[in-house]
Motif scaffolding. Structure first.
Motif, PDB file in Angstrom:
ATOM      1  N   UNK A  18      -3.313   0.397  -4.311  1.00  0.00           N
ATOM      2  CA  UNK A  18      -3.266   1.556  -5.205  1.00  0.00           C
ATOM      3  C   UNK A  18      -2.054   2.436  -4.873  1.00  0.00           C
ATOM      4  N   UNK A  19      -1.825   2.660  -3.563  1.00  0.00           N
ATOM      5  CA  UNK A  19      -0.699   3.494  -3.124  1.00  0.00           C
ATOM      6  C   UNK A  19       0.630   2.874  -3.540  1.00  0.00           C
ATOM      7  N   UNK A  20       0.748   1.563  -3.379  1.00  0.00           N
ATOM      8  CA  UNK A  20       1.990   0.863  -3.742  1.00  0.00           C
ATOM      9  C   UNK A  20       2.264   0.975  -5.240  1.00  0.00           C
TER      10      UNK A  20
ATOM     11  N   UNK B 164       5.737  -2.549   5.024  1.00  0.00           N
ATOM     12  CA  UNK B 164       5.688  -1.374   5.907  1.00  0.00           C
ATOM     13  C   UNK B 164       4.394  -0.598   5.663  1.00  0.00           C
ATOM     14  N   UNK B 165       4.055  -0.422   4.387  1.00  0.00           N
ATOM     15  CA  UNK B 165       2.826   0.297   4.017  1.00  0.00           C
ATOM     16  C   UNK B 165       1.594  -0.475   4.519  1.00  0.00           C
ATOM     17  N   UNK B 166       1.652  -1.810   4.319  1.00  0.00           N
ATOM     18  CA  UNK B 166       0.535  -2.671   4.731  1.00  0.00           C
ATOM     19  C   UNK B 166       0.309  -2.567   6.250  1.00  0.00           C
ATOM     20  N   UNK B 167       1.395  -2.652   7.013  1.00  0.00           N
ATOM     21  CA  UNK B 167       1.288  -2.571   8.479  1.00  0.00           C
ATOM     22  C   UNK B 167       0.774  -1.201   8.913  1.00  0.00           C
TER      23      UNK B 167
ATOM     24  N   UNK C 162       8.570   1.290  -7.654  1.00  0.00           N
ATOM     25  CA  UNK C 162       9.463   0.322  -7.014  1.00  0.00           C
ATOM     26  C   UNK C 162       9.856   0.830  -5.614  1.00  0.00           C
ATOM     27  N   UNK C 163       9.341   0.154  -4.593  1.00  0.00           N
ATOM     28  CA  UNK C 163       9.696   0.558  -3.220  1.00  0.00           C
ATOM     29  C   UNK C 163      10.559  -0.512  -2.552  1.00  0.00           C
TER      30      UNK C 163
END
Length: 396
Positions: free
Chosen positions: A340-342, A354-357, A347-348
């Motif tokens: 949801x955050x992504x 990085x977010x997942x980790x 577009x990141x």
């Protein structure tokens, strides 16, 4: 409850062990009828029969003559001692470790071994290996097979000019044959129902192999017969021996039976044959025990430490379902919220990893103390905390 039921050389002679080995299946069936059995592992060797059970805590209202029945800590201590060779007739012998591995593998294949006995036997095998490495309790180890050869030698003297017939090319027969080779004997004949196995063993040891149907002929001029088959019945009967060997040779012959059940009929001794079985190896075993006394003491100290760790591991098993639930729920939430955050960030540029980790680290840190406290509660048998945790983290 973890239960161990056994009979061995410490409490019974070979005759009693044979009888009880046959009854073990009946005993197990009876327990299954009256109790809830979750896991079981059976062990059978030439001088013991054992069964390990994970079952309900209801009382056992049985009396089994001659059997040792131990539960929980005592049962766990026994299996660790067993793996180290401290419960063997020949202290420190290596064969029991292989027999434990085989019993464990067989139970895994049969799906009768679950997480509890899996933890117990994995630990027992590890401890058996570690103790041998740290104490050298098996250094120059005598086996049942070599003890049988020593017994024959104590009766006849030097065996170098004697013809020795080994019946059985399995694990025990191999130990016998190797012990003979260590004494630089050449006249070794191996007989086995599977001729190819006899050939392989005889070739390895520089002896000769015969077909099983030529056993009588091979016996006729043998000085020593050592029998170690896995047959469920007698191999050598009084009648067969009487027909195969002339009376003069019978009086000179030594027979050693190290099989369970026994290969050689007891009445053969009445023909004049000097007949021995596993019970007669006790003298050699006692001598071996005295030699290894200090090493056995070191082994017991290691076992005491490892027993504490094993009991801790078993208590941790109690909370594994709760911990698995926590991790499963947390992971589902983490994945959902990360995705949801992504999406919200747009577009990141491939930095989703990085977010997942980051979310993985946050979840691990949040639940780290909770999981640690649950394990501590299990170690202390704090049922109140465990029940509360089970309620708090149960799936809806």
């Amino acid at each position: 409850m973890i239960l161990n039921i056994r009979i061995d050389h410490k409490t019974a002679d070979i005759g009693k062990i044979e009888e009880s080995t046959m009854k073990m299946d009946e005993i197990f069936t009876k327990i299954q009828e009256d109790h809830e059995i979750q896991e079981h592992v059976q062990i059978k060797t030439c001088n013991r029969a054992e069964i390990y059970l994970v079952m309900d805590d209801s009382p056992l209202n049985y009396h089994w003559d001659g059997l040792v029945v131990e539960k929980n800590e005592k049962a766990l201590e026994h299996v660790l001692k067993l793996s180290c060779g401290l419960e063997s007739m020949i202290i420190g012998e290596d064969q029991i470790l292989g027999q434990l591995k085989d019993a464990y593998k067989t139970s895994v294949k049969k799906m009768s071994c679950g997480p509890v006995l899996g933890t117990v036997f994995t630990k027992a095998i590890h401890v058996g290996q570690a103790v041998r490495k740290k104490t050298q309790i098996n250094q120059g180890s005598v086996s049942i097979g070599s003890a049988a050869v020593d017994l024959a030698e104590s009766v006849l003297g030097d065996l170098k000019c004697k013809k020795v017939l080994v019946i059985g090319a399995g694990k025990m027969g191999t130990l016998v044959a190797k012990a003979l080779v260590e004494k630089h004997l050449k006249a070794i004949v191996v007989a086995n129902r599977t001729y190819d196995r006899a050939v392989c063993l005889a070739k390895e040891l520089g002896g000769s192999a015969i077909h099983f149907d030529r056993l009588s002929k091979a016996m006729s001029d043998a000085d020593v017969v050592i029998s170690a088959t896995g047959a469920p019945h007698t191999i050598l009967t009084t009648e067969k021996v009487k027909l195969a060997i002339n009376p003069e040779n019978l009086k000179k012959m030594v027979m050693v039976d190290i099989a369970n059940p026994r290969d050689i009929e007891e009445d053969i001794a009445k023909l004049g044959v000097k007949l021995y079985n596993i019970d007669d190896l006790r003298g050699i075993a006692d001598k071996n025990k005295k030699m290894r006394k200090s090493k056995a003491k070191k082994a017991e100290n290691i076992i005491a430490e490892e027993l504490e760790l094993l009991e801790k591991s078993l208590r941790h098993l109690k909370v594994e379902p709760i911990i698995a639930n926590i991790r499963s729920q947390a992971e589902n939430i983490r994945i959902r919220e990360t995705e949801k955050a992504c999406r919200m960030m747009g577009d990141i540029e491939g930095k989703e990893r990085i977010v997942d980790d980051l979310t993985k680290v946050v979840v691990d840190r949040v639940f780290s103390d909770i999981i640690s406290n649950l394990k501590e509660a299990a170690e202390n048998d704090n049922e109140e905390v465990l029940k509360s945790a089970e309620f708090l983290f149960k799936k809806k």
